[in-house]
Design a protein around this motif. Structure first.
Motif, PDB file in Angstrom:
ATOM      1  N   GLY A  40      20.559  -1.721 -68.829  1.00  7.01           N
ATOM      2  CA  GLY A  40      21.736  -2.428 -68.365  1.00  7.01           C
ATOM      3  C   GLY A  40      21.629  -3.937 -68.444  1.00  7.01           C
ATOM      4  N   GLU A  41      20.606  -4.438 -69.113  1.00  4.71           N
ATOM      5  CA  GLU A  41      20.420  -5.879 -69.232  1.00  4.71           C
ATOM      6  C   GLU A  41      21.161  -6.414 -70.457  1.00  4.71           C
ATOM      7  OE1 GLU A  41      16.362  -7.199 -68.773  1.00  4.71           O
ATOM      8  OE2 GLU A  41      15.879  -5.318 -67.758  1.00  4.71           O
ATOM      9  N   ARG A  42      21.371  -7.703 -70.479  1.00  4.08           N
ATOM     10  CA  ARG A  42      22.087  -8.403 -71.532  1.00  4.08           C
ATOM     11  C   ARG A  42      21.086  -9.023 -72.513  1.00  4.08           C
ATOM     12  NH1 ARG A  42      24.457 -13.670 -72.175  1.00  4.08           N
ATOM     13  NH2 ARG A  42      26.556 -13.498 -73.019  1.00  4.08           N
ATOM     14  N   ILE A  43      21.478  -9.080 -73.790  1.00  3.15           N
ATOM     15  CA  ILE A  43      20.657  -9.710 -74.821  1.00  3.15           C
ATOM     16  C   ILE A  43      21.465 -10.861 -75.414  1.00  3.15           C
ATOM     17  CG2 ILE A  43      19.555  -9.436 -77.075  1.00  3.15           C
ATOM     18  CD1 ILE A  43      19.268  -6.453 -76.409  1.00  3.15           C
ATOM     19  N   GLU A  44      20.859 -12.034 -75.484  1.00  6.28           N
ATOM     20  CA  GLU A  44      21.532 -13.181 -76.094  1.00  6.28           C
ATOM     21  C   GLU A  44      20.617 -13.779 -77.148  1.00  6.28           C
ATOM     22  OE1 GLU A  44      23.182 -17.583 -74.910  1.00  6.28           O
ATOM     23  OE2 GLU A  44      23.224 -16.006 -73.394  1.00  6.28           O
ATOM     24  N   ILE A  45      21.131 -13.884 -78.366  1.00  8.64           N
ATOM     25  CA  ILE A  45      20.389 -14.477 -79.466  1.00  8.64           C
ATOM     26  C   ILE A  45      21.190 -15.707 -79.902  1.00  8.64           C
ATOM     27  CG2 ILE A  45      19.454 -14.135 -81.779  1.00  8.64           C
ATOM     28  CD1 ILE A  45      19.511 -11.078 -81.128  1.00  8.64           C
ATOM     29  N   ARG A  46      20.682 -16.887 -79.580  1.00  8.36           N
ATOM     30  CA  ARG A  46      21.394 -18.147 -79.843  1.00  8.36           C
ATOM     31  C   ARG A  46      21.773 -18.260 -81.310  1.00  8.36           C
ATOM     32  NH1 ARG A  46      22.649 -20.827 -74.993  1.00  8.36           N
ATOM     33  NH2 ARG A  46      21.078 -20.101 -73.537  1.00  8.36           N
ATOM     34  N   PHE A  48      23.594 -16.351 -82.988  1.00 11.09           N
ATOM     35  CA  PHE A  48      23.979 -15.049 -83.536  1.00 11.09           C
ATOM     36  C   PHE A  48      25.026 -14.388 -82.657  1.00 11.09           C
ATOM     37  CE2 PHE A  48      23.345 -10.426 -84.049  1.00 11.09           C
ATOM     38  CZ  PHE A  48      23.703 -10.321 -85.379  1.00 11.09           C
ATOM     39  N   GLY A  49      24.695 -14.168 -81.387  1.00 15.12           N
ATOM     40  CA  GLY A  49      25.648 -13.543 -80.482  1.00 15.12           C
ATOM     41  C   GLY A  49      24.954 -12.882 -79.315  1.00 15.12           C
ATOM     42  N   SER A  50      25.740 -12.137 -78.545  1.00 11.93           N
ATOM     43  CA  SER A  50      25.174 -11.459 -77.382  1.00 11.93           C
ATOM     44  C   SER A  50      25.620 -10.005 -77.345  1.00 11.93           C
ATOM     45  CB  SER A  50      25.585 -12.181 -76.096  1.00 11.93           C
ATOM     46  OG  SER A  50      26.987 -12.163 -75.959  1.00 11.93           O
ATOM     47  N   PHE A  51      24.766  -9.181 -76.778  1.00 12.67           N
ATOM     48  CA  PHE A  51      25.027  -7.758 -76.589  1.00 12.67           C
ATOM     49  C   PHE A  51      25.004  -7.498 -75.092  1.00 12.67           C
ATOM     50  CE2 PHE A  51      22.877  -8.220 -80.624  1.00 12.67           C
ATOM     51  CZ  PHE A  51      23.527  -7.345 -81.472  1.00 12.67           C
ATOM     52  N   GLU A  52      25.961  -6.698 -74.616  1.00 12.31           N
ATOM     53  CA  GLU A  52      25.929  -6.301 -73.219  1.00 12.31           C
ATOM     54  C   GLU A  52      26.529  -4.908 -73.085  1.00 12.31           C
ATOM     55  OE1 GLU A  52      28.184  -8.981 -70.810  1.00 12.31           O
ATOM     56  OE2 GLU A  52      30.020  -8.672 -71.934  1.00 12.31           O
ATOM     57  N   VAL A  53      26.169  -4.240 -72.008  1.00 14.14           N
ATOM     58  CA  VAL A  53      26.680  -2.910 -71.735  1.00 14.14           C
ATOM     59  C   VAL A  53      27.893  -3.054 -70.819  1.00 14.14           C
ATOM     60  CG1 VAL A  53      26.166  -0.666 -70.713  1.00 14.14           C
ATOM     61  CG2 VAL A  53      24.397  -1.880 -71.984  1.00 14.14           C
ATOM     62  N   HIS A  79      28.785  -3.762 -76.126  1.00 12.09           N
ATOM     63  CA  HIS A  79      29.754  -4.736 -76.617  1.00 12.09           C
ATOM     64  C   HIS A  79      28.994  -5.898 -77.243  1.00 12.09           C
ATOM     65  CE1 HIS A  79      33.339  -7.213 -76.791  1.00 12.09           C
ATOM     66  NE2 HIS A  79      32.632  -8.200 -76.267  1.00 12.09           N
ATOM     67  N   PHE A  80      29.439  -6.314 -78.439  1.00  2.00           N
ATOM     68  CA  PHE A  80      28.837  -7.454 -79.122  1.00  2.00           C
ATOM     69  C   PHE A  80      29.844  -8.585 -79.177  1.00  2.00           C
ATOM     70  CE2 PHE A  80      28.261  -9.881 -83.108  1.00  2.00           C
ATOM     71  CZ  PHE A  80      27.032 -10.451 -82.821  1.00  2.00           C
ATOM     72  N   LYS A  81      29.411  -9.775 -78.808  1.00  6.37           N
ATOM     73  CA  LYS A  81      30.243 -10.970 -78.900  1.00  6.37           C
ATOM     74  C   LYS A  81      29.529 -11.942 -79.834  1.00  6.37           C
ATOM     75  CE  LYS A  81      32.313 -14.702 -76.279  1.00  6.37           C
ATOM     76  NZ  LYS A  81      32.418 -15.361 -74.985  1.00  6.37           N
ATOM     77  N   PRO A  82      30.129 -12.248 -80.997  1.00  7.85           N
ATOM     78  CA  PRO A  82      29.456 -13.145 -81.937  1.00  7.85           C
ATOM     79  C   PRO A  82      29.356 -14.558 -81.392  1.00  7.85           C
ATOM     80  CG  PRO A  82      31.657 -12.607 -82.710  1.00  7.85           C
ATOM     81  CD  PRO A  82      31.406 -11.770 -81.486  1.00  7.85           C
ATOM     82  N   GLY A  83      28.284 -15.241 -81.768  1.00  6.02           N
ATOM     83  CA  GLY A  83      28.085 -16.636 -81.386  1.00  6.02           C
ATOM     84  C   GLY A  83      28.913 -17.555 -82.263  1.00  6.02           C
ATOM     85  N   VAL A  84      29.030 -18.801 -81.868  1.00  5.75           N
ATOM     86  CA  VAL A  84      29.841 -19.781 -82.581  1.00  5.75           C
ATOM     87  C   VAL A  84      29.368 -19.946 -84.026  1.00  5.75           C
ATOM     88  CG1 VAL A  84      30.555 -22.200 -82.644  1.00  5.75           C
ATOM     89  CG2 VAL A  84      30.446 -20.998 -80.465  1.00  5.75           C
TER      90      VAL A  84
END
Length: 92
Positions: A40-46, A48-53, A79-84
C-alpha cells in the motif's frame, strides 16, 4: 516494450556488464516495486512519475454482450501519474 525488450536494450547499451547481472537487476527492481505497492505504499521516481494504490468503490456494471447487470466488488488498482519531464518528452 516488454521486460525482455528492456533487458535486451540494456544489454546492448552496457556491453561491459554481464547480461545475467542486468537481467537480475531489472527483475529485482520490478520485484521491489511490486512488494512496495502490495504493502500500500507509494513509489515516486523523479522525472518519470509516481505509482500508488487506489481503492475503487463497488459499482454496478453491465455485460455489453447480454446487457445483464453485474455487481463489481470494491478493489484496489495501481494508478500511474506521469511526471512533468515524461509528459513533456511524450508531447514534444
Amino acid at each position: 516494450m516488454t521486460r525482455a525488450d528492456l533487458i535486451n536494450s540494456l544489454i546492448a547499451r552496457y556491453r561491459d556488464i554481464a547480461p545475467s547481472q542486468i537481467d537480475k537487476s531489472v527483475r529485482e527492481i520490478f520485484e521491489q516495486m511490486i512488494e512496495t505497492l502490495s504493502q500500500g505504499e507509494r513509489i515516486e521516481i523523479r522525472g518519470f512519475g509516481s505509482f500508488e494504490v487506489r481503492l475503487r468503490e463497488p459499482r454496478i456494471a453491465h455485460n455489453p454482450k447480454t446487457g445483464e447487470r453485474v455487481d463489481l466488488p470494491a478493489r484496489k488498482v495501481v494508478h500511474f501519474k506521469p511526471g512533468v519531464e515524461l509528459r513533456n518528452r511524450v508531447n514534444s
